[in-house]
Write a protein that holds these residues in place. Structure first.
Motif, PDB file in Angstrom:
ATOM      1  N   SER A 240      -5.436   7.808  -0.194  1.00 50.65           N
ATOM      2  CA  SER A 240      -4.910   9.091   0.606  1.00 50.65           C
ATOM      3  C   SER A 240      -6.164   9.409   1.417  1.00 50.65           C
TER       4      SER A 240
ATOM      5  N   MET B  83      -6.775   2.992  -6.386  1.00 50.92           N
ATOM      6  CA  MET B  83      -6.635   4.275  -5.714  1.00 50.92           C
ATOM      7  C   MET B  83      -7.853   4.682  -5.230  1.00 50.92           C
TER       8      MET B  83
ATOM      9  N   THR C 183       0.901  -1.334  -0.195  1.00 60.22           N
ATOM     10  CA  THR C 183       0.130   0.033   0.080  1.00 60.22           C
ATOM     11  C   THR C 183       0.717   1.058   0.305  1.00 60.22           C
ATOM     12  N   VAL C 184       0.706   2.320  -0.974  1.00 62.13           N
ATOM     13  CA  VAL C 184       0.810   3.517  -0.719  1.00 62.13           C
ATOM     14  C   VAL C 184       0.098   4.517  -0.331  1.00 62.13           C
TER      15      VAL C 184
ATOM     16  N   ALA D  60      -0.164   9.949  -6.493  1.00 63.85           N
ATOM     17  CA  ALA D  60      -1.342   9.053  -6.156  1.00 63.85           C
ATOM     18  C   ALA D  60      -1.649   8.619  -7.450  1.00 63.85           C
TER      19      ALA D  60
ATOM     20  N   GLY E  88      -0.809   5.052  -9.417  1.00 65.81           N
ATOM     21  CA  GLY E  88      -1.099   4.252  -9.647  1.00 65.81           C
ATOM     22  C   GLY E  88      -1.877   3.691 -11.617  1.00 65.81           C
TER      23      GLY E  88
ATOM     24  N   ARG F 111      -0.538  -3.503  -5.190  1.00 65.41           N
ATOM     25  CA  ARG F 111      -0.680  -2.704  -5.121  1.00 65.41           C
ATOM     26  C   ARG F 111      -1.414  -1.802  -4.925  1.00 65.41           C
ATOM     27  N   LYS F 112      -2.012  -1.131  -3.847  1.00 68.88           N
ATOM     28  CA  LYS F 112      -2.928  -0.561  -4.174  1.00 68.88           C
ATOM     29  C   LYS F 112      -2.922   1.285  -3.578  1.00 68.88           C
ATOM     30  N   LEU F 113      -3.381   1.948  -3.602  1.00 62.49           N
ATOM     31  CA  LEU F 113      -3.305   4.300  -2.817  1.00 62.49           C
ATOM     32  C   LEU F 113      -4.249   3.711  -2.385  1.00 62.49           C
TER      33      LEU F 113
END
Ligand SMILES: Cc1cc2nc3c(=O)[nH]c(=O)nc-3n(C[C@H](O)[C@H](O)[C@H](O)COP(=O)(O)OP(=O)(O)OC[C@H]3O[C@@H](n4cnc5c(N)ncnc54)[C@H](O)[C@@H]3O)c2cc1C
Lengths: 324, 257
Positions: free
Chosen positions: A154, A114, A90-91, A103, A107, A150-152
């Motif tokens: 905020s 995201m 995760t970011v 992001a 992404g 992978r995922k983003l």
């Protein structure tokens, strides 16, 4: 690994980035993994001293000969490469203009999903995220599922506390050199033009006097200006007033305008549409002056005066002037 | 110069948001529909750029047949053409939407309309996912600037300004490019009655949207209208008679006097 993108000003982390670090740390704890930070800029490495307090174990300082100043695609690309390198699931980014932009680019590079403006993220048994995020500027919540190698995410502004970690860390600083092509660097800040700072910015004012369609025309804002002056504040407006051409868009409070957080918001001739209210919900208190006792703003205010603002405001100005 | 503005139809909610019983969407049975103010500005910007540089201004939306209403709003403002990527009304996520728009831009290019500039709102009014414009740009390999509040085009270069604290960041990017805009970049015009009537008769292009989300999942589970504190305000009084009470509040409770 959870990778947090941290914005900073001369080595001092930005407040919303620290809020996002609280979310990132809670995810790292829930997943039993480490927390790393991605930082850009010359003073990036100096950040390490600051970030230990927030439980960051590794600070990855992104450097590249052609990276000078903000370049959205190059930054997003770098974060994506770093996430791959670290195998970060995760970011986490701050819910700011740059956070969202970086992001979205990361992404796109990672072909990863995201979720913007999250207010809560839980890690489900299967490792998927069950999250809540803002829609409609925060007047509606979406419960969503976010899943992927992978995922983003905020962190919505001012929804997470800035909290030190239980145990301070002593982060190692690692230099990361992304491989960037010319095309990643074609968008960059060319220059910054300083604006003419007039008066107190809406977002920072302790007192905001808002005027809506009920003001009736551009000239009657003089009374509101006077009230704002007497209280050391500034004037805001609803979108209806801006559409009428009575005020510049800079004055707009709401979903597509400014978010304010004064000690008191005095809303004059404003009905209280949800898109307006999301801009002023950060106000400590709200006083509504409205001819309509049924207006939605009266439900949402702390105090209300039912009456014509053209009668109430001048008299209020007189009363305040007489006191001093 | 050909410019495309992409918009999204959303319910025009008023003072309170009411959800359908299954909590999947806003109950719009008593509501009109609109688009984000950012997107109205995107349409206005497309038209102004074409007025200044020649070419044609297009409006595009991905949505149900009813979304032709928003396209016609654009046509009434004097956009030249409109394209509907027609869905069955189900909500499309940001990645599938971006893919479908990028594919449509390629299809329109194959049919002879190459866009020099693609304009989006920075975020949609409802879902506000903050990514469709960027993802479209990346799929098409074009540069992208977001959150723009001033735009000039000179000799094939877009000069775009973004507000930051204390001023404006200026970006210069070569066309073709993607720019996402914010309300305030211009003042959208009001369409005349005549223009609205004409727009009603104008032909629209219907295309089948083709878009895939890609790896991983991001999906809505349900919506929730957050609790708001609707305990009615303390009424300080009627009209100017309330002035002493207001002064008292400002003095003792808020302490700004
Ligand atoms: C996607 C989207 C985004 C939006 N973003 C924003 C935004 O950022 N900011 C924003 O403000 N709006 C926004 N809007 C518009 C919003 O929905 C409302 O239309 C708008 O806020 C209404 O402005 P208003 O309250 O001034 O006008 P009205 O709703 O017309 O209300 C006027 C009020 O004035 C009162 N009044 C009239 N005369 C007097 C008098 N003499 N004295 C005292 N009271 C009087 C009336 O009783 C009424 O309550 C957005 C809408 C959408 C769809």
């Amino acid at each position: 690994m959870i990778l947090a993108f941290v914005e900073h000003e001369s080595g001092l982390p930005d407040e919303v980035s620290l809020e996002a670090l609280s979310l990132a740390r809670s995810l790292a704890t829930a997943e039993g993994t480490e927390l790393a930070a991605a930082v850009f800029g010359d003073e990036g490495a100096a950040l390490a001293d600051e970030l230990g307090a927030y439980g960051v174990e590794e600070v990855h300082h992104v450097t590249h000969d052609d990276l000078e100043g903000y370049a959205p695609e190059a930054w997003g690309e770098s974060v994506a490469q770093l996430a791959d390198d670290l195998e970060a699931g995760t970011v986490v980014v701050p819910g700011t203009d740059r956070g969202h932009e970086v992001a979205a680019h990361a992404g796109a590079t990672l072909d990863a999903p995201m979720a913007a403006n999250c207010v809560a993220v839980d890690v489900g048994d299967d490792g998927a995220y069950e999250l809540e995020r803002h829609r409609w500027g925060g007047s509606l919540l979406e419960h969503a599922r976010l899943e992927g190698e992978r995922k983003l995410v905020s962190a919505a502004k001012h929804e997470f506390p800035v909290e030190a970690a239980d145990e301070e860390t002593d982060p190692t600083v690692v230099t990361f050199s992304p491989s960037l092509e010319a095309e990643h660097l074609r968008v960059r800040v060319d220059r910054v033009e300083s604006g003419d700072e007039e008066g107190i910015p809406l977002g920072e004012a302790r007192v905001v006097v808002g005027g809506g369609r009920g003001v009736g025309g551009p000239d009657d804002y003089d009374q509101l200006e006077e009230l704002a002056d007497l209280l050391g504040g500034t004037v805001g407006a609803s979108r209806a007033a801006i559409n009428e051409g009575w005020r510049p868009h800079d004055d707009q409070v709401g979903q597509t305008g400014a978010k304010i957080s004064p000690d008191i918001y005095i809303a004059c001739g404003i009905s209280g549409a949800v898109q307006h209210m999301v801009g002023c919900k950060g106000s400590e208190t709200i006083l509504a002056i409205n001819t309509d006792p049924e207006a939605a703003i009266i439900q949402k205010a702390d105090w209300a005066v039912v009456g014509d603002l053209h009668e109430v405001v001048p008299e209020l100005n007189d009363a305040i002037r007489e006191r001093t | 110069m050909n410019v495309l503005a992409c918009v999204k139809r959303v319910p025009n909610t008023g003072a309170k948001i009411v959800l359908t019983d299954d909590n999947q969407r806003i109950d719009a049975s008593n509501l009109g529909f609109t688009m984000s103010p950012h997107e109205e500005c995107a349409i206005e910007e497309a038209i102004q750029q074409v007025e200044a540089h020649g070419g044609s201004a297009h409006v595009l939306t991905l949505g149900p047949e009813d979304a032709t209403e928003q396209l016609r709003t654009g046509l009434a403002m004097q956009a030249d053409e409109a394209t509907l990527l027609e869905t069955d009304g189900a909500e499309w996520g940001p990645r599938a939407t971006a893919d479908a728009i990028a594919n449509a831009v390629r299809d329109l290019a194959d049919d002879g309309t190459e866009f020099d500039l693609l304009l989006f709102g920075t975020e949609s009014a409802d879902a506000a996912n903050y990514q469709v414009g960027v993802r479209v740009a990346r799929k098409l390999g074009r540069p992208c600037v977001t959150g723009i509040k001033s735009l000039d085009v000179e000799d094939g270069t877009a000069i775009a300004g973004r507000e930051v604290s204390g001023g404006e960041e200026i970006y210069e990017v070569d066309l073709p490019a993607v720019v996402t805009v914010k309300e305030g970049i211009n003042e959208p015009r009001y369409a005349s009655m005549r223009a609205k009537m004409q727009a009603r008769k104008q032909e629209l292009d219907h295309l089948e949207p083709a878009g895939a989300a890609g790896g991983g999942t991001f999906e809505k589970v349900r919506l929730e209208a957050p609790e708001t504190d609707d305990s009615a305000a303390e009424v300080l009084g009627d009209g100017p008679d309330a002035v002493p009470e207001i002064v008292e509040v400002l003095e003792s409770e808020v302490e700004v006097l």
